[in-house]
Each structure stands twice: as C-alpha cells, then as structure tokens.
Design a protein around this motif. Sequence first.
Motif, PDB file in Angstrom:
ATOM      1  N   PRO A  73    -148.400 -48.456-113.960  1.00 27.88           N
ATOM      2  CA  PRO A  73    -148.568 -47.902-112.801  1.00 27.88           C
ATOM      3  C   PRO A  73    -150.230 -47.907-112.798  1.00 27.88           C
ATOM      4  O   PRO A  73    -151.037 -47.600-113.830  1.00 27.88           O
ATOM      5  CB  PRO A  73    -147.917 -46.739-112.865  1.00 27.88           C
ATOM      6  CG  PRO A  73    -147.787 -46.233-114.119  1.00 27.88           C
ATOM      7  CD  PRO A  73    -147.445 -47.416-114.870  1.00 27.88           C
ATOM      8  N   ARG A  74    -150.585 -48.088-111.576  1.00 32.98           N
ATOM      9  CA  ARG A  74    -152.028 -48.001-111.520  1.00 32.98           C
ATOM     10  C   ARG A  74    -152.720 -46.891-110.404  1.00 32.98           C
ATOM     11  O   ARG A  74    -151.653 -46.777-109.397  1.00 32.98           O
ATOM     12  CB  ARG A  74    -152.801 -49.251-110.935  1.00 32.98           C
ATOM     13  CG  ARG A  74    -152.764 -50.351-112.058  1.00 32.98           C
ATOM     14  CD  ARG A  74    -153.345 -51.700-111.727  1.00 32.98           C
ATOM     15  NE  ARG A  74    -153.343 -52.746-112.706  1.00 32.98           N
ATOM     16  CZ  ARG A  74    -153.999 -53.966-112.655  1.00 32.98           C
ATOM     17  NH1 ARG A  74    -154.575 -54.204-111.580  1.00 32.98           N
ATOM     18  NH2 ARG A  74    -153.802 -54.887-113.738  1.00 32.98           N
ATOM     19  N   PRO A  75    -153.739 -46.129-110.373  1.00 32.19           N
ATOM     20  CA  PRO A  75    -154.175 -45.266-109.448  1.00 32.19           C
ATOM     21  C   PRO A  75    -154.504 -45.983-108.147  1.00 32.19           C
ATOM     22  O   PRO A  75    -155.058 -47.055-108.166  1.00 32.19           O
ATOM     23  CB  PRO A  75    -155.352 -44.621-110.260  1.00 32.19           C
ATOM     24  CG  PRO A  75    -155.830 -45.421-110.808  1.00 32.19           C
ATOM     25  CD  PRO A  75    -154.600 -46.170-111.495  1.00 32.19           C
ATOM     26  N   ILE A  76    -154.415 -45.390-107.007  1.00 34.00           N
ATOM     27  CA  ILE A  76    -154.734 -45.930-105.796  1.00 34.00           C
ATOM     28  C   ILE A  76    -156.152 -45.703-105.634  1.00 34.00           C
ATOM     29  O   ILE A  76    -156.566 -44.498-105.802  1.00 34.00           O
ATOM     30  CB  ILE A  76    -153.657 -45.195-104.735  1.00 34.00           C
ATOM     31  CG1 ILE A  76    -152.184 -45.570-104.563  1.00 34.00           C
ATOM     32  CG2 ILE A  76    -154.551 -45.537-103.231  1.00 34.00           C
ATOM     33  CD1 ILE A  76    -151.634 -44.511-103.765  1.00 34.00           C
ATOM     34  N   SER A  77    -156.854 -46.602-104.964  1.00 34.37           N
ATOM     35  CA  SER A  77    -158.291 -46.445-104.910  1.00 34.37           C
ATOM     36  C   SER A  77    -158.470 -46.209-103.401  1.00 34.37           C
ATOM     37  O   SER A  77    -157.769 -47.108-102.376  1.00 34.37           O
ATOM     38  CB  SER A  77    -159.149 -47.677-105.051  1.00 34.37           C
ATOM     39  OG  SER A  77    -160.377 -47.706-104.849  1.00 34.37           O
ATOM     40  N   VAL A  78    -159.096 -45.186-102.954  1.00 31.82           N
ATOM     41  CA  VAL A  78    -159.259 -44.586-101.410  1.00 31.82           C
ATOM     42  C   VAL A  78    -160.866 -45.120-101.062  1.00 31.82           C
ATOM     43  O   VAL A  78    -161.190 -44.594 -99.949  1.00 31.82           O
ATOM     44  CB  VAL A  78    -158.794 -43.381-101.134  1.00 31.82           C
ATOM     45  CG1 VAL A  78    -157.395 -43.257-101.259  1.00 31.82           C
ATOM     46  CG2 VAL A  78    -159.598 -42.341-102.078  1.00 31.82           C
ATOM     47  N   GLY A  79    -161.509 -45.664-102.014  1.00 35.70           N
ATOM     48  CA  GLY A  79    -163.007 -45.954-102.006  1.00 35.70           C
ATOM     49  C   GLY A  79    -163.777 -44.531-101.711  1.00 35.70           C
ATOM     50  O   GLY A  79    -163.256 -43.310-101.706  1.00 35.70           O
ATOM     51  N   PRO A  80    -165.069 -44.747-101.776  1.00 37.60           N
ATOM     52  CA  PRO A  80    -166.064 -43.653-101.675  1.00 37.60           C
ATOM     53  C   PRO A  80    -166.039 -42.695-100.325  1.00 37.60           C
ATOM     54  O   PRO A  80    -165.471 -43.300 -99.287  1.00 37.60           O
ATOM     55  CB  PRO A  80    -167.411 -44.269-101.784  1.00 37.60           C
ATOM     56  CG  PRO A  80    -167.243 -45.805-101.137  1.00 37.60           C
ATOM     57  CD  PRO A  80    -165.667 -46.293-101.471  1.00 37.60           C
ATOM     58  N   LEU A  81    -166.298 -41.568-100.581  1.00 40.67           N
ATOM     59  CA  LEU A  81    -166.580 -40.849 -99.067  1.00 40.67           C
ATOM     60  C   LEU A  81    -167.628 -41.236 -98.322  1.00 40.67           C
ATOM     61  O   LEU A  81    -168.657 -41.768 -98.715  1.00 40.67           O
ATOM     62  CB  LEU A  81    -167.018 -39.363 -99.685  1.00 40.67           C
ATOM     63  CG  LEU A  81    -165.832 -38.421-100.246  1.00 40.67           C
ATOM     64  CD1 LEU A  81    -166.555 -37.153-100.643  1.00 40.67           C
ATOM     65  CD2 LEU A  81    -164.896 -38.052 -99.170  1.00 40.67           C
ATOM     66  N   PRO A  82    -167.408 -41.238 -96.897  1.00 41.65           N
ATOM     67  CA  PRO A  82    -168.426 -41.792 -96.059  1.00 41.65           C
ATOM     68  C   PRO A  82    -169.630 -40.911 -96.143  1.00 41.65           C
ATOM     69  O   PRO A  82    -169.432 -39.575 -96.611  1.00 41.65           O
ATOM     70  CB  PRO A  82    -167.587 -41.620 -94.674  1.00 41.65           C
ATOM     71  CG  PRO A  82    -166.513 -40.933 -94.862  1.00 41.65           C
ATOM     72  CD  PRO A  82    -165.927 -40.849 -96.304  1.00 41.65           C
ATOM     73  N   ARG A  83    -170.547 -41.193 -95.652  1.00 38.46           N
ATOM     74  CA  ARG A  83    -172.083 -40.606 -95.666  1.00 38.46           C
ATOM     75  C   ARG A  83    -172.585 -40.705 -94.407  1.00 38.46           C
ATOM     76  O   ARG A  83    -172.367 -41.772 -93.736  1.00 38.46           O
ATOM     77  CB  ARG A  83    -172.930 -40.962 -97.012  1.00 38.46           C
ATOM     78  CG  ARG A  83    -172.521 -41.076 -98.154  1.00 38.46           C
ATOM     79  CD  ARG A  83    -173.433 -41.745 -99.261  1.00 38.46           C
ATOM     80  NE  ARG A  83    -173.657 -43.148 -98.920  1.00 38.46           N
ATOM     81  CZ  ARG A  83    -174.204 -43.838 -99.327  1.00 38.46           C
ATOM     82  NH1 ARG A  83    -175.129 -43.549-100.558  1.00 38.46           N
ATOM     83  NH2 ARG A  83    -174.254 -45.175 -99.342  1.00 38.46           N
ATOM     84  N   VAL A  84    -173.495 -39.774 -94.053  1.00 42.81           N
ATOM     85  CA  VAL A  84    -174.331 -39.870 -92.904  1.00 42.81           C
ATOM     86  C   VAL A  84    -174.923 -40.991 -92.768  1.00 42.81           C
ATOM     87  O   VAL A  84    -175.786 -41.537 -93.741  1.00 42.81           O
ATOM     88  CB  VAL A  84    -175.359 -38.533 -92.626  1.00 42.81           C
ATOM     89  CG1 VAL A  84    -176.179 -38.862 -91.503  1.00 42.81           C
ATOM     90  CG2 VAL A  84    -174.459 -37.338 -92.643  1.00 42.81           C
TER      91      VAL A  84
END
Length: 314
Positions: free
Chosen positions: A39-50
């Motif tokens: 199993p591999r962790p799900i990547s949800v990407g970085p948090l959006p920024r202003v």
Amino acid sequence: MGRRMAGLLLLVVAVSALIAGSSLFGTGNAVVTRIAGSPRPISVGPLPRVGDCVLWAPDPDPTPVALRTGTADGSVSFGPCSGVVAGEIVAIAAASGRVSNRPGDPGAADPGAVDAGAVDDCWARATTYVGYPEVGGKPQLTEPTAENVQWRPYLEVLGQHVRANVLERAVGRDWSACIVRPANLLSYLGTARAAISGGRAPSAYADCSAGKRAADRVPVSCSAPHARERLGWTTPEAAGQSDAAGLAAIGRSCGSFAAMMMRTADPTLAGAVRVEATQQRAGGAIECSAVVNGAALLGASLIGIADGPLPWLS
C-alpha cells in the motif's frame, strides 16, 4: 439408441457445469493468483496559497446569502498562472465560510452602495485584491477625481467560497478559501491582483460593447472586437452636481477618472480614443467611457494600459 445417446450427452453437460460451478465458488480445485505489492499513501498535493491560480471551479451558489444552509463543495482545480485561469485565491483558512456574489448595479442611488445581501468577508477580500482601497476595514468602491467627483469603476468582481474536496477531507485535511472571479465567470489570461491600483486588468473583468454608440448596451468580452469600454459610472446626486454647470463638471472629471484607470496622463492615448461622459436618461447614472476613433477595433481592456502598446485587432 439415439434417445439414449442424447440423454447421456445432457448428463455429461450437466456434470461438467456442476464441476465448473463448484470451482468458481471455491469448493473445487480453483487456483488463486496473488499479486505482489504494498500500500502507498494518497498524495493530495500541497495546500493552496494566496495568489495561486484556479483552473476550474464550480459555478457559485446563486441563493441569497441569508438563505444558504451549507458550504459550496466541488473539486477545484489549481494550476500554473501562465495560461488560462478561472480565478485566483485571495484568502485561505481552516474553516468554511460563505459564498458571495457581485455587488449592486448602476441603478443604485449611491455609487458606493452595494447589495447588503451580497457583501461578506470573501467578497470584500476579492475586491481589495483587485486594487480597491480599504477604508475602515471595508472596500472603498469609488475613486474620487481632482474635481471631487466619485466614480465607481466598472471592474466589479465575484468573491466565491470553495473548500477542500471529498478526498482531502477523507484523509483529515480540510481548508476553506476565497477566490476572485470575473462577475461573468469567464476565464482569462494574466492576473487580477492590483488591477486598479497598479496592474493591468484582465479583459474578462472589464465592461465593453462592440459598437461605438452609448445606447449599445449589449456587452461583449473585452477580449473580443469592441469599440467602446465603459470605465466607470456615477450619479448627479452622488457627485453633488445636479445643475447644468455641475453636469459639465462631471463631464470634465470623466477625463481625470479615465486617466486614473488607464494610469496615463493622456487618456486619449495620443488621439486613438476619445473619452466621453454619457447619460441615458435625465437623473440617471452617468457613464465614463473610452471610445475608439476610426474604424479599428480593440481586443483587450484599456484599464492599466499606461504606456503599453494599444491592443488593436488587425
């Protein structure tokens, strides 16, 4: 003899089916194949920024703020700001908020007045992001000229609330963001950041019409061929000028206002356009517009053009 053979054949078929069925259900000698992996962790990407750009967002909820019962959901797509975008993030937080739509229209008695049901923190942040000054914690929607006439720019924005998608919330990450979009929801190139105060307004945020006549109220995208761009509006009451001399002063201030919006000392752009103030009906709103001279047409907004090249369409 033929009947016996036929019966025997049917019996063989039935037994074969029974054996196959038992194998399918695990009672026979079925072979189980195991696939190697981990199993591999799900990547949800970085948090959006202003300042991050939105490539796609769901249409905002048109329900009045007071009647809304939940937060707008939808998988917002983020990406580079170098191409066509749908909006930009102007604020981000960990909690959900409300969706806000565009402010009032030129029919309002006060050019600074807005629909109270459309004003919330997201809309205010979107408005100040595009360059409207903030006075007393609220966006100041009018721009005073040297003649002390308050003009309201035709650069109204939509502040839309979005939040983390279902996948992000499922893995324990929730966030809420406010994005700025053109009121017409068109996609655009460039950035709306400081479009009024020091940038260059994307054409989707501006207000244009194909024809030169002031009576032509059919709007077109300012990235499409057009001959008139409405820069702003005011009213005699808001300007404190209702007599003939006062109306003439408003007309003169249109040139000052156009110079502010274009950020140039010469709002005619060396004679390429003329700046005119028009009033559709007595006592109604007065518009300040830039209208092309000659047969050529423009293909972009003039807001913030400064000393840049004119966006003529060949």
